[in-house]
Design a protein around this motif. Structure first.
Motif, PDB file in Angstrom:
ATOM      1  N   UNK A   6       0.819  -1.199   0.000  1.00  0.00           N
ATOM      2  CA  UNK A   6       0.000   0.000   0.000  1.00  0.00           C
ATOM      3  C   UNK A   6       0.859   1.258   0.000  1.00  0.00           C
ATOM      4  N   UNK A   7       1.950   1.249   0.775  1.00  0.00           N
ATOM      5  CA  UNK A   7       2.808   2.433   0.846  1.00  0.00           C
ATOM      6  C   UNK A   7       3.445   2.745  -0.513  1.00  0.00           C
ATOM      7  N   UNK A   8       3.768   1.718  -1.274  1.00  0.00           N
ATOM      8  CA  UNK A   8       4.334   1.920  -2.600  1.00  0.00           C
ATOM      9  C   UNK A   8       3.289   2.478  -3.552  1.00  0.00           C
TER      10      UNK A   8
END
Length: 73
Positions: A6-8
């Protein structure tokens, strides 16, 4: 479903940088020194960053030395 953290997925670069050539950097430094003649490499670096150019202070000092810009005796 994509196997991606998700962070990417939500990552956004904080600054938009591009490679500034040595000739271009010296040109910007000359412009700043025309406006503000008593600025040294530290103030010039700060002014370049304020104008949106992410540049290292050591590179600014090296370019100013090579171009003969800087404090005048």
């Amino acid at each position: 479903m994509i196997d991606l953290p998700r962070s990417t997925f939500y990552y956004r670069a904080t600054t938009k940088t591009f490679k500034l050539s040595d000739v271009g950097l010296v040109s910007f430094i000359e412009d700043i020194q025309d406006e503000l003649p008593c600025y040294g490499y530290r103030r010039v670096t700060h002014e370049l960053r304020r104008r949106g150019h992410l540049v290292n202070h050591k590179r600014v000092a090296r370019m100013m030395r090579a171009a003969g810009l800087g404090a005048h005796d």
